[in-house]
Write a protein that holds these residues in place. Structure first.
Motif, PDB file in Angstrom:
ATOM      1  N   TRP A 586       1.119  -0.569  -0.028  1.00  0.00           N
ATOM      2  CA  TRP A 586      -0.269  -0.232   0.279  1.00  0.00           C
ATOM      3  C   TRP A 586       0.711   1.461  -0.180  1.00  0.00           C
ATOM      4  N   LEU A 598      -8.359   5.423  -5.313  1.00  0.00           N
ATOM      5  CA  LEU A 598      -7.315   3.983  -5.651  1.00  0.00           C
ATOM      6  C   LEU A 598      -7.323   3.668  -6.844  1.00  0.00           C
ATOM      7  N   LEU A 600      -5.361   0.003  -8.539  1.00  0.00           N
ATOM      8  CA  LEU A 600      -4.811  -1.250  -7.563  1.00  0.00           C
ATOM      9  C   LEU A 600      -4.493  -1.728  -8.917  1.00  0.00           C
ATOM     10  N   LEU A 665     -12.079  -0.865  -2.069  1.00  0.00           N
ATOM     11  CA  LEU A 665     -10.536  -2.207  -2.630  1.00  0.00           C
ATOM     12  C   LEU A 665     -11.308  -3.506  -2.198  1.00  0.00           C
ATOM     13  N   TRP A 745       0.677  -7.444  -5.702  1.00  0.00           N
ATOM     14  CA  TRP A 745      -0.557  -5.948  -5.623  1.00  0.00           C
ATOM     15  C   TRP A 745      -0.023  -5.018  -4.848  1.00  0.00           C
ATOM     16  N   CYS A 747      -1.969  -0.684  -3.914  1.00  0.00           N
ATOM     17  CA  CYS A 747      -2.544  -0.276  -3.941  1.00  0.00           C
ATOM     18  C   CYS A 747      -2.282   1.277  -3.131  1.00  0.00           C
TER      19      CYS A 747
END
Length: 759
Positions: A586, A598, A600, A665, A745, A747
């Motif tokens: 993150w 956001l 992703l 999310l 991932w 973010c």
């Protein structure tokens, strides 16, 4: 070979404009309705904009999942619409074979819309989310404040976007006005349709007649004349009573205003060290009225009164200048613009009735009338610059020189396209690279203004420890531009950094700009103390390493480029692919704006790129349907496949006025958990997007650059084959990997990470 055009009127009154351009890779349609927000009843602000939104929600014949937007997006095309003051435009660009399907959907959704009350309620919330974002956007509010300086009750001062309070759905009078606006203006006599592509004119005419003939027959509805237009703002120009052709005439004036070479107004400001920023924007044009604005940013020590006197002196000079000389230079510029334009840009220009051409006798008369109304005085020393070398097709003289080992050549883009791109990338370990980047960015600003004029793209960006220069356009222009840019970057004439007071972007766009840094794992850090100077810059160049890629250059242009790159600073090297992180990460980006946003980003391994692209394609519709239509999180919702710093992956983006980043999310995770079902038609359509003739030239160049950064082969054919071989089991396997807690991932959000449980 020049384009061929045809203009005709259908039996229902619709004006059809056709352009056959053999050089184009794609086809486009641009439909203009001669009615906009100022033509809607004043009791219902935003009605015209609201109707534009409703068209895209699907019809009985083409429901949302098979409507124009999904159809075009599935083909990798572009689609959008715009409600202006006195016009509404709908436009799309697709592979030539898909033009008929797109045109059928466009005409049907406009001629026979579904205005059901439930879909109105849902879409009104989207309009309201747009309104909230508009009300919080500094640039939008500055323009709104600027328009308030217009005298009297001219409608340009009004609110026309619409919101939850102005769109009173339960009022019978509103519903009557909505239906009445559609019936009055969405008929043949009010519409101009432009089709453009490599197809023969007869084929374009057949398509236009087949689908545009579905509009009801009608005649042009007279649009109410606006009240007087006047303002006392010194750089806001309100003009009245201009003859036909005033808009193309203004284009010539704007082109000359934007010329910053010696003898021009901008050059006079630059020579004094006053110029920080410059942009000219046409705000309104209708019925002989023009409203346009010079957005001028001056240094704190600048004399604004003197700058205004210089402008008026330049106006006086231009008014007395030989019109033939001005028009010849403008014709050369317009010729380059036409040859550089995409199918969509050409179609939109045709639908507006503004061809890429020099002024004719009528528009020259309009230019004289326009100049007569501008403030002017004999002041300053001026000259008309010679034809810009960036507009010349001939290459500069070059000596036989070996290609630098650090420069790679891609043959993905045939030289016959007359579009070339050069990417140069430096690894700069200097601690003051951020400050030095600001200095170089400012040093290139003057050149970038010239490039914008000449249809050349010149970008200088920074990500992590890297600087990157990208230049794209006509091959001869790229060679000349890079030669000048490299000289400026090694010896700036001004050591002030680029200004940092630019207007803030909306949060989601600001996040997209920060994505490359986030992918590289570049953490924000304090800038070391120290003042950049020539010695520090020389040292930075001496210790940096560079590599580059050239795309679309023939042998002669490549030789000229080799000569230019003998002066490229730094030591040659090969690209080092960016390292992929592990697990969920993150990053809190502190960007302006009050709405929650956001991104992703889910990278996929090189061997899964084809599967990842297909998965992204299959998820586009469900993401839009769930997040924007059903949950109404906001108007900024998208999903796509994106290559960033050589790493390819699925990218999802949402900006919402009410859902938190953690909630966004969760919604995305829930959507991924639903899976995706293989659609063989979508798979076939996706593979066809990676034929070089079907791709925009800039997209081919960017694909070549991203594979170069990743140190992978740049074969489009191999990617096509891999997409066609992707099966349901491959999609399921990738989705399982994506949802695992150790998958990479990223973010990127405008908030701190939620509780650790988000992992």
């Amino acid at each position: 070979m020049p384009d061929s055009t045809r203009h005709l009127t259908l039996a229902n009154g619709l004006q059809l404009s056709l352009r056959h351009a053999p050089r184009l890779k794609r086809s486009a349609a641009a439909l203009r309705v001669h009615a906009g927000s100022h033509d809607a009843p004043s009791a219902w602000p935003g009605l015209a904009h609201f109707l534009e939104h409703l068209f895209f929600l699907g019809t009985v014949r083409f429901p949302l999942e098979d409507g124009l937007m999904r159809y075009v997006q599935a083909l990798g095309g572009q689609v959008n619409a715009s409600t202006r003051e006195r016009t509404t435009d709908f436009f799309f660009e697709v592979p030539p074979a898909a033009l008929a399907g797109g045109l059928q959907r466009l005409c049907q959704m406009l001629a026979e819309p579904d205005l059901g009350i439930e879909r109105q309620r849902r879409e009104r919330e989207v309009i309201h989310a747009e309104f909230i974002a508009w009300s919080r956007n500094a640039q939008a509010q500055q323009q709104f404040a600027l328009l308030q300086s217009v005298a009297g009750n001219h409608p340009v001062k009004g609110f026309h976007a619409g919101n939850r309070h102005s769109l009173v759905l339960g009022n019978a009078a509103f519903q009557q006005a909505l239906a009445g606006f559609h019936q009055c203006f969405y008929q043949g006599g009010q519409i101009t349709l432009s089709l453009c592509g490599p197809q023969p004119l007869d084929e374009l005419e057949r398509l236009g007649g087949q689908y545009a003939g579905n509009f009801a027959t009608g005649a042009r509805v007279p649009q109410a004349s606006p009240p007087a237009l006047a303002t006392d703002k010194p750089l806001l120009f309100a003009q009245e009573g201009l003859p036909a052709g005033a808009e193309p005439a203004l284009e010539l004036l704007i082109a000359n205003l934007g010329d910053n070479r010696p003898g021009s107004w901008l050059d006079a400001l630059q020579q004094r060290g006053w110029l920080k920023g410059f942009k000219v924007e046409k705000l309104y044009a209708f019925a002989g009225q023009l409203l346009w604005h010079i957005d001028l940013k001056l240094a704190p020590d600048a004399d604004s009164d003197e700058a205004l006197k210089l402008l008026h002196g330049w106006f006086d000079f231009i008014r007395q200048a030989a019109p033939t000389v001005l028009n010849e230079a403008f014709g050369l510029l317009q010729q380059r613009r036409e040859r550089s334009a995409s199918a969509l840009e050409l179609a939109r220009s045709d639908s507006a009735g503004h061809p890429y051409a020099a002024l004719d006798s009528q528009t020259q008369h309009a230019l004289e009338a326009l100049l007569e109304q501008l403030p002017q005085r004999a002041y300053g020393q001026w000259q008309i610059p010679a034809a810009d070398p960036l507009l010349l097709d001939q290459l500069p003289t070059a000596q036989a020189t070996e290609r630098p080992p650090a420069l790679s050549i891609s043959d993905l883009l045939p030289p016959a396209r007359q579009f070339a791109a050069l990417y140069l990338r430096w690894h700069v370990p200097c601690a003051l690279r951020q400050r030095l980047h600001g200095v170089l960015e400012r040093a290139l600003q003057t050149m970038q203004l010239r490039c914008e004029q000449a249809c050349v793209q010149l970008q200088f960006t920074a990500s992590g420890e890297y600087w990157q220069l990208r230049c794209a356009g006509h091959p001869a222009a790229v060679v000349r531009t890079v030669s000048h840019a490299l000289a400026l970057m090694q010896a700036p004439d001004n050591w002030q950094p680029s200004p940092t007071d630019a207007l803030a972007q909306i949060p989601i766009r600001a996040l997209i700009n920060q994505l490359p840094d986030a992918v590289l794992g570049n953490a924000s850090a304090a800038i070391p103390s120290g003042t950049p100077d020539q010695a520090l810059l020389d040292s930075a160049w001496q210790h940096c390493h560079w590599h580059g890629l050239a795309v679309g250059f023939d042998a002669s242009a490549a030789q000229a480029l080799n000569t230019v790159l003998q002066g490229c600073p730094g030591q040659g090297a090969m690209p080092t692919p960016a390292a992929l992180w592990t697990g969920h990460r993150w990053r809190h980006a502190k960007v302006p704006g009050s709405e929650n946003a956001l991104l992703l980003f889910c990278p996929v391994a090189a061997g899964q790129q084809a599967c990842g692209r297909l998965l992204a394609q299959l998820l586009q519709g469900p993401v839009y349907q769930r997040l924007r239509v059903e949950l109404q999180l906001g108007y900024a919702v998208f999903s796509t496949f994106r290559q960033v710093e050589g790493i390819g992956g699925l990218l999802f983006g949402v900006q919402s006025p009410h859902a938190t980043q953690a909630q966004i999310l969760d919604h995305l995770r829930e959507l991924l958990g639903r899976g995706a079902t293989l659609d063989t038609n979508a798979r076939q359509a996706l593979s066809e997007q990676f034929d070089e003739p079907a791709m925009a030239n800039a997209d081919v160049a960017e694909w070549a650059w991203q594979t170069h950064l990743a140190a992978q082969p740049d074969g489009l054919l191999a990617l096509k084959r891999s997409i066609l071989m992707t099966q349901q089991a491959d999609l399921d396997r990738l989705l399982r990997d994506l949802l695992s807690t150790d998958y990479a991932w990223l973010c990127l959000a405008n908030s701190a990470a939620p509780a650790a449980s988000w992992r």
